[in-house]
Enzyme design. Structure first.
Site, PDB file in Angstrom:
ATOM      1  N   CYS A  25      -2.718  11.257   4.070  1.00  0.00           N
ATOM      2  CA  CYS A  25      -3.076  10.331   2.985  1.00  0.00           C
ATOM      3  C   CYS A  25      -2.998  11.026   1.642  1.00  0.00           C
ATOM      4  CB  CYS A  25      -4.516   9.840   3.122  1.00  0.00           C
ATOM      5  SG  CYS A  25      -4.863   8.946   4.607  1.00  0.00           S
ATOM      6  N   GLU A  62       0.823  -1.215   0.000  1.00  0.00           N
ATOM      7  CA  GLU A  62       0.000   0.000   0.000  1.00  0.00           C
ATOM      8  C   GLU A  62       0.857   1.265   0.000  1.00  0.00           C
ATOM      9  OE1 GLU A  62      -3.810  -0.013   0.636  1.00  0.00           O
ATOM     10  OE2 GLU A  62      -3.682  -2.079  -0.065  1.00  0.00           O
ATOM     11  N   HIS A 108      -4.050   1.504   7.678  1.00  0.00           N
ATOM     12  CA  HIS A 108      -2.663   1.781   7.282  1.00  0.00           C
ATOM     13  C   HIS A 108      -1.928   2.291   8.523  1.00  0.00           C
ATOM     14  CE1 HIS A 108      -4.187   2.749   2.968  1.00  0.00           C
ATOM     15  NE2 HIS A 108      -3.599   1.574   2.944  1.00  0.00           N
TER      16      HIS A 108
END
Ligand code: SUG
Length: 461
Positions: free
Chosen positions: A384, A187, A265
């Site tokens: 993000c 990711e 995450h």
């Protein structure tokens, strides 16, 4: 690394993802509690994109280098055609809306805005060949994100275009096995942090690479409710591909309970920059061992500002996205935390930030609170929305300067959003062929504004 490169001035540039014209709330990310909570809500692509641009402007105004990464082509017709839908674009959209509206939502997501998931970045000071390496993330855990990598790689190559200075790797091969930890679920930078001995994250000084994964083959414990998206095998492969010295890498497992509480995450529970780690006490499976390993690898200069469960619960951390703040080095070498406005609205979270700022043993000196609510509702905070790229003055010369923001580019981007983006979008609108045309027109114009060439399938076919 040559002595010439080490004489370069190092700095970090942030590349934010522009929110795309189909930004919507479809509840697509299992394990991301904000995405689930807002499923089916109306979105405002225009407001979302303008909020993002204001964040870029705010960071640039701090005296930092701010770049932009483009949205992806959505709805993604090539994926629908690969799934057997035929006919004109309008036919395909109307058939999929009837037969498989979830697939339509998936191929319409503007999720490429969260560029912390675009790639992992390993700068020139740390790689074997002295180039800055980008390993495109495969994002295989979620269907709607697994279609991002090919366009991401093309966009990165169009910006970090000088091959003598940059290498953009394709995404790691993905496989379908989930949670075994022995395959490549990657990711990107959301699960990677680079530390240095100073307060800066410039690309000219050697760094320590901290890779956090959710599951490994040898994991004694893995989450029981939500998926662990990053595997240790993928993190190790990212490090190996870019030729980073394994002695300068630290691997740690995310706390399985935190993943089950919505920490999909690591950047939802920890953020690091330069010599500082800001994290929650529930971030890692082996809290003590992880912090000791980092202290050992980074050295005496390493500082940890940890927030206990008593100060801010895991639930409050997930809701406010405290740790999804950007921890930035200012030109005066102190650090600033760029937080989501939700942190200011929770008095306990705000008090925790104030306490860390008042504590003079760490470099954090300021906090600012920004409204990126449209992105937050899908589980995407300030951190993000950006990909950090440690650079030097030398490597910066190899970057496409049209993607670097100044006052005039910011004004052009705002005007572009206002010209092309809808004020409001609901699930039914995704089947509207006019939305597809509007998006393509917008992206076509953007590729000229940012000098990207033909990075989209609709421009290449
Ligand atoms: O992958 N949300 C994204 C949020 C990514 C946040 N990135 C970082 N933490 N670095 C995700 O879960 C939701 C889309 C929807 O539900 O419509 C979404 O994809």
């Amino acid at each position: 690394m040559s002595s010439e490169a080490s004489a370069n001035i190092g700095f970090e540039a942030n590349f934010d993802g522009l929110v795309g014209p189909t930004h919507s709330y479809a509840g697509l990310s299992y394990g991301n509690v904000a995405s689930a909570r807002n499923q089916g809500a109306k979105s405002s692509p225009r407001r979302a994109a303008l909020q993002g641009i204001t964040k870029m402007e705010t960071v640039a105004a701090l005296g930092l280098v701010q770049g932009v990464l483009p949205p992806h082509e959505r709805p993604h017709l090539p994926t629908l055609r690969a799934h057997g839908f035929t006919g004109s674009d309008a036919d395909v959209l109307s058939k999929v809306a009837k037969e498989d509206p979830v697939l339509l939502a998936r191929v319409s997501s503007a999720s490429a805005m969260w560029t912390a998931n675009a790639a992992t970045v390993l700068p020139s000071a740390d790689t074997q060949d002295g180039r800055t390496h980008f390993v495109t993330a495969n994002l295989r855990a979620m269907f709607h994100r697994a279609i991002e990598p090919p366009t991401t790689a093309r966009a990165l190559r169009a910006i970090f275009r000088d091959h003598a200075r940059f290498e953009v790797h394709e995404a790691l091969p993905s496989s379908t096995a989930e949670n075994s930890g022995n395959d490549f679920g990657d990711e990107g930078a959301a699960n990677h942090t680079r530390f240095t001995v100073s307060t800066g994250n410039g690309g000219g000084v050697a760094g320590v690479h901290f890779f956090v994964y959710g599951a490994a083959r040898e994991s004694a414990r893995i989450p029981s409710k939500f998926p662990a998206r990053q595997t240790r095998a993928a993190s190790a492969q990212v490090a190996a591909l870019s030729g980073v010295d394994s002695k300068r890498c630290v691997f740690a497992q995310q706390n399985a309970d935190a993943i089950d509480a919505g920490v999909f995450h690591n950047d939802v529970i920890a953020v690091g920059n330069g010599n500082m780690l800001f994290c929650h006490e529930s971030a890692f499976e082996d809290r003590r061992g992880t912090l000791d390993a980092l202290r050992h690898a980074v050295g005496e200069a390493f500082v940890v500002a940890e927030i206990s469960r008593d100060e801010v619960t895991l639930e409050e951390a997930v809701k406010s996205y405290l740790f999804n703040s950007q921890l930035l080095t200012l030109p005066n070498k102190t650090m600033a935390l760029v937080c989501p406005i939700e942190c200011e609205e929770n008095p306990r979270v705000k008090a925790a930030i104030d306490r860390v700022i008042a504590d003079r043993t760490n470099p954090l000196a300021h906090a600012m609170y920004l409204d990126v609510r449209e992105s937050m509702r899908n589980g995407g905070g300030p951190a993000c929305l950006r990909l950090r790229v440690p650079l030097t003055t030398d490597s910066f010369a190899g970057v496409n300067q049209s993607a670097i923001l100044d006052a005039s580019k910011l004004a052009q981007l705002r005007a572009w959003v206002e010209r092309h983006y809808r004020e409001e979008l609901s699930a039914e609108d995704l089947a509207d062929p006019a939305l597809l045309r509007e998006s393509r027109d917008a992206l076509d114009e953007l590729t000229r504004l940012l000098d990207l060439g033909s990075i989209y399938e609709f421009q290449r076919s």
